[in-house]
Motif scaffolding. Structure first.
Motif, PDB file in Angstrom:
ATOM      1  N   UNK A  67       8.364 -41.012 -18.307  1.00 32.73           N
ATOM      2  CA  UNK A  67       7.398 -39.957 -18.015  1.00 32.73           C
ATOM      3  C   UNK A  67       8.074 -38.659 -17.620  1.00 32.73           C
ATOM      4  N   UNK A  68       9.253 -38.753 -17.005  1.00 35.81           N
ATOM      5  CA  UNK A  68       9.991 -37.567 -16.616  1.00 35.81           C
ATOM      6  C   UNK A  68      10.823 -36.975 -17.732  1.00 35.81           C
ATOM      7  N   UNK A  69      10.819 -37.616 -18.900  1.00 36.41           N
ATOM      8  CA  UNK A  69      11.512 -37.147 -20.107  1.00 36.41           C
ATOM      9  C   UNK A  69      13.005 -36.954 -19.836  1.00 36.41           C
ATOM     10  N   UNK A  70      13.598 -37.924 -19.174  1.00 37.48           N
ATOM     11  CA  UNK A  70      15.037 -37.898 -18.884  1.00 37.48           C
ATOM     12  C   UNK A  70      15.650 -39.161 -19.475  1.00 37.48           C
ATOM     13  N   UNK A  71      16.104 -39.060 -20.713  1.00 34.67           N
ATOM     14  CA  UNK A  71      16.506 -40.246 -21.462  1.00 34.67           C
ATOM     15  C   UNK A  71      18.004 -40.517 -21.396  1.00 34.67           C
ATOM     16  N   UNK A  76       3.774 -32.512 -22.563  1.00 28.60           N
ATOM     17  CA  UNK A  76       3.409 -31.174 -23.028  1.00 28.60           C
ATOM     18  C   UNK A  76       4.163 -30.101 -22.251  1.00 28.60           C
ATOM     19  N   UNK A  77       4.360 -30.347 -20.961  1.00 32.87           N
ATOM     20  CA  UNK A  77       5.081 -29.363 -20.146  1.00 32.87           C
ATOM     21  C   UNK A  77       6.489 -29.141 -20.682  1.00 32.87           C
ATOM     22  N   UNK A  78       7.191 -30.233 -20.940  1.00 29.80           N
ATOM     23  CA  UNK A  78       8.557 -30.124 -21.447  1.00 29.80           C
ATOM     24  C   UNK A  78       8.559 -29.560 -22.860  1.00 29.80           C
ATOM     25  N   UNK A  79       7.625 -30.031 -23.701  1.00 24.71           N
ATOM     26  CA  UNK A  79       7.561 -29.542 -25.083  1.00 24.71           C
ATOM     27  C   UNK A  79       7.280 -28.054 -25.148  1.00 24.71           C
ATOM     28  N   UNK A 135       7.114 -51.079 -30.949  1.00 26.97           N
ATOM     29  CA  UNK A 135       6.926 -51.199 -29.504  1.00 26.97           C
ATOM     30  C   UNK A 135       7.445 -50.003 -28.707  1.00 26.97           C
ATOM     31  N   UNK A 136       6.811 -49.819 -27.555  1.00 28.71           N
ATOM     32  CA  UNK A 136       7.329 -48.902 -26.537  1.00 28.71           C
ATOM     33  C   UNK A 136       8.356 -49.651 -25.696  1.00 28.71           C
ATOM     34  N   UNK A 137       9.493 -49.011 -25.427  1.00 30.60           N
ATOM     35  CA  UNK A 137      10.555 -49.597 -24.625  1.00 30.60           C
ATOM     36  C   UNK A 137      10.761 -48.790 -23.355  1.00 30.60           C
ATOM     37  N   UNK A 138      11.304 -49.416 -22.364  1.00 24.53           N
ATOM     38  CA  UNK A 138      11.446 -48.826 -21.035  1.00 24.53           C
ATOM     39  C   UNK A 138      12.755 -48.063 -20.879  1.00 24.53           C
ATOM     40  N   UNK A 139      12.644 -46.775 -20.537  1.00 28.69           N
ATOM     41  CA  UNK A 139      13.832 -45.991 -20.185  1.00 28.69           C
ATOM     42  C   UNK A 139      13.608 -45.315 -18.835  1.00 28.69           C
ATOM     43  N   UNK A 140      13.227 -46.104 -17.877  1.00 31.75           N
ATOM     44  CA  UNK A 140      13.027 -45.643 -16.504  1.00 31.75           C
ATOM     45  C   UNK A 140      13.327 -46.809 -15.579  1.00 31.75           C
ATOM     46  N   UNK A 145       4.695 -44.931 -10.849  1.00 36.37           N
ATOM     47  CA  UNK A 145       5.887 -44.098 -10.955  1.00 36.37           C
ATOM     48  C   UNK A 145       5.512 -42.666 -10.620  1.00 36.37           C
ATOM     49  N   UNK A 146       6.287 -42.008  -9.776  1.00 36.63           N
ATOM     50  CA  UNK A 146       6.036 -40.602  -9.463  1.00 36.63           C
ATOM     51  C   UNK A 146       6.405 -39.767 -10.673  1.00 36.63           C
ATOM     52  N   UNK A 147       5.450 -38.973 -11.119  1.00 36.59           N
ATOM     53  CA  UNK A 147       5.627 -38.250 -12.380  1.00 36.59           C
ATOM     54  C   UNK A 147       5.548 -36.757 -12.125  1.00 36.59           C
ATOM     55  N   UNK A 148       6.610 -36.201 -11.655  1.00 33.24           N
ATOM     56  CA  UNK A 148       6.589 -34.817 -11.219  1.00 33.24           C
ATOM     57  C   UNK A 148       6.271 -33.836 -12.326  1.00 33.24           C
ATOM     58  N   UNK A 149       6.838 -34.045 -13.510  1.00 30.56           N
ATOM     59  CA  UNK A 149       6.657 -33.059 -14.563  1.00 30.56           C
ATOM     60  C   UNK A 149       5.375 -33.218 -15.335  1.00 30.56           C
ATOM     61  N   UNK A 150       4.860 -34.430 -15.426  1.00 29.76           N
ATOM     62  CA  UNK A 150       3.783 -34.665 -16.373  1.00 29.76           C
ATOM     63  C   UNK A 150       2.432 -34.952 -15.768  1.00 29.76           C
ATOM     64  N   UNK A 151       2.396 -35.477 -14.587  1.00 30.77           N
ATOM     65  CA  UNK A 151       1.125 -35.876 -14.025  1.00 30.77           C
ATOM     66  C   UNK A 151       0.567 -37.115 -14.699  1.00 30.77           C
TER      67      UNK A 151
END
Length: 442
Positions: free
Chosen positions: A389-393, A76-79, A348-353, A10-16
């Motif tokens: 990863x992009x923190x867009x929920x 961390x970037x978003x936080x 569990x971790x769930x998918x939101x992407x 997944x391309x992760x622009x904000x987080x790397x």
């Protein structure tokens, strides 16, 4: 034939962050499998998975308050970006969300705030994304948001380069790098364990309530066949034994500080002994040394045909339900083998992407998020964390606090009724068996 995680990044622009690394193949590497001595259990605890928050009291550890987590991951970037984190907190206030997982030690091995600790200072590990971590933690607590520190463990290219003696090595003595060119530290090394505990303790001192280890495993791509392990490091231990021993070690150190301890694991290791051996994650054993076990059961991570589902990503409810039923089965067996031992709660971790890198996928939105959450409840579990990863929920898939409270009450009533019916069925079955035995005797 073993089915594994679907390939794709997944391309992760904000987080790397590269949590979605493709797994090509598990290398066949043999190790001395001499059984390691189990860590002594100083005490046991009773776990409560429903109802009010529980206070954990263990003789060796201070009291720790358990929170039933419904959370999200935030980079961390978003936080560290004021307007972004404020908008997220505003959304959380309006929904059932009550926890936030924040990068403290990120995927590159960098500490995301100005942490004052010996090894961090020695190697210059801090790369500040969050300028005022204490203020952020206080803001979260003011909004009744439970703060969880994400600590990436053994994939640590920064530490491996700064402390090459702590890294994995290839035959010529060079530092091992995976197929992305990233160096890994050696999970067998005590010095690495101590560094991770040091980071966890400092995160606790600044206000985090829980330390969550990620990448708590060995690398899994084909390049691992080139790694040479020093017998002085392995001491006859398998990969699974090394990871479990680290968890036990870290748990004891961090729980003594009043911290909850959790770990992320591959979802596929739950039922696959081969996969578990390759990454070093034994689901049942890990559960004995943690407060929370967090399987990453994203539907996109399962190959076609898993659970009898043609394309798991396209059936989020069924995939999550089947994965967690497997969790129930494995942990029930482990519990029977260690009747008096501690066992972690599964969160569990769930998918939101949307996994658009797959050939067969669907767009994930409110409906798919809610379907996965429902599957968690239907499997008998109560907690979950969303990952993007992009923190867009997709907040539209979440309930308001009031709706969530009503739902929780309904779930508990339904489970109580099902338990009553099961008890009644068991009693009837026992009575029938006794009647049949009596008739046979006569």
């Amino acid at each position: 034939m073993r089915k594994w995680i679907a390939a794709g990044v997944l391309a992760l622009a904000l987080t790397g962050c590269t949590r979605y690394e493709p797994v090509e193949e598990f290398p066949d590497i043999e190790y001395d499998s001499t059984a390691a001595t189990e860590a002594a259990q100083e005490s046991t605890e009773a776990e409560t998975e429903g109802g009010e928050e529980a206070v954990i009291s263990i003789s060796a550890y201070p009291e720790r308050e358990r929170v039933k987590v419904k959370g999200i991951y935030v980079s961390a970037y978003v936080a560290g970006t004021g307007d972004m984190i404020d908008r997220i907190i505003e959304q959380m206030d309006q929904t059932e969300l009550n926890a936030m997982v924040i990068d403290v030690k990120d995927d590159q091995g960098r500490i995301t705030f100005a942490m004052d600790s010996p090894t961090v200072n020695e190697i210059g590990a801090s790369k500040v994304f969050i300028n005022d971590m204490p203020a952020l933690i206080q803001k979260l607590k003011d909004h009744n948001i439970y703060p969880i520190a994400r600590v990436v463990a053994f994939r640590d290219p920064y530490l491996a380069e700064q402390k090459p003696e702590w890294s994995l090595h290839v035959a010529d003595g060079g530092i091992y790098r995976d197929n992305k060119g990233l160096a890994w530290v050696n999970p067998y090394r005590q010095e690495v364990w101590d560094y991770l505990v040091e980071v966890g303790k400092k995160a606790g001192e600044i206000g985090f309530s829980e330390i969550q280890f990620d990448y708590i495993r060995f690398a899994v791509d084909r390049t691992m066949k080139d790694v040479v392990f020093d017998p002085e490091d392995t001491k006859g231990r398998s990969k699974e034994e090394a990871i479990t021993e680290f968890i036990s070690y870290a748990y004891d150190a961090l729980a003594r500080e009043g911290l909850m301890v959790s770990a992320d694991v591959f979802g596929t290791i739950i039922r696959s002994g081969e996969d578990a051996q390759a990454v070093g994650q034994d689901y049942g054993e890990m559960a004995r040394h943690l407060d929370y076990l967090c399987p990453m059961i994203y539907p996109s991570h399962y190959g076609d045909g898993n659970f009898g589902i043609e394309h798991p990503d396209t059936q989020p409810y069924d995939t999550i339900l089947n994965a967690l039923k497997g969790s129930k089965d494995v942990l029930a067996k482990a519990k029977a083998e260690h009747e008096n031992g501690r066992q972690a709660i599964v969160r569990p971790w769930l998918q939101d992407f949307t996994a658009s890198y797959l050939k067969n996928y669907i767009d994930y939105g409110d409906e798919q998020v809610r379907a996965q959450i429902q599957a968690v409840y239907d499997a008998g579990y109560d907690e979950w964390i969303l990952w993007d990863a992009g923190v867009s929920y997709h907040y539209g898939g979440l309930l308001t606090p009031e709706e969530a409270a009503r739902e929780e009450q309904e779930i508990q009533e339904s489970r109580a009724e099902e338990a009553r019916l099961e008890e009644s069925r068991a009693a009837q079955s026992s009575a029938a068996a006794e009647s049949g035995a009596a008739a046979a005797d006569s």
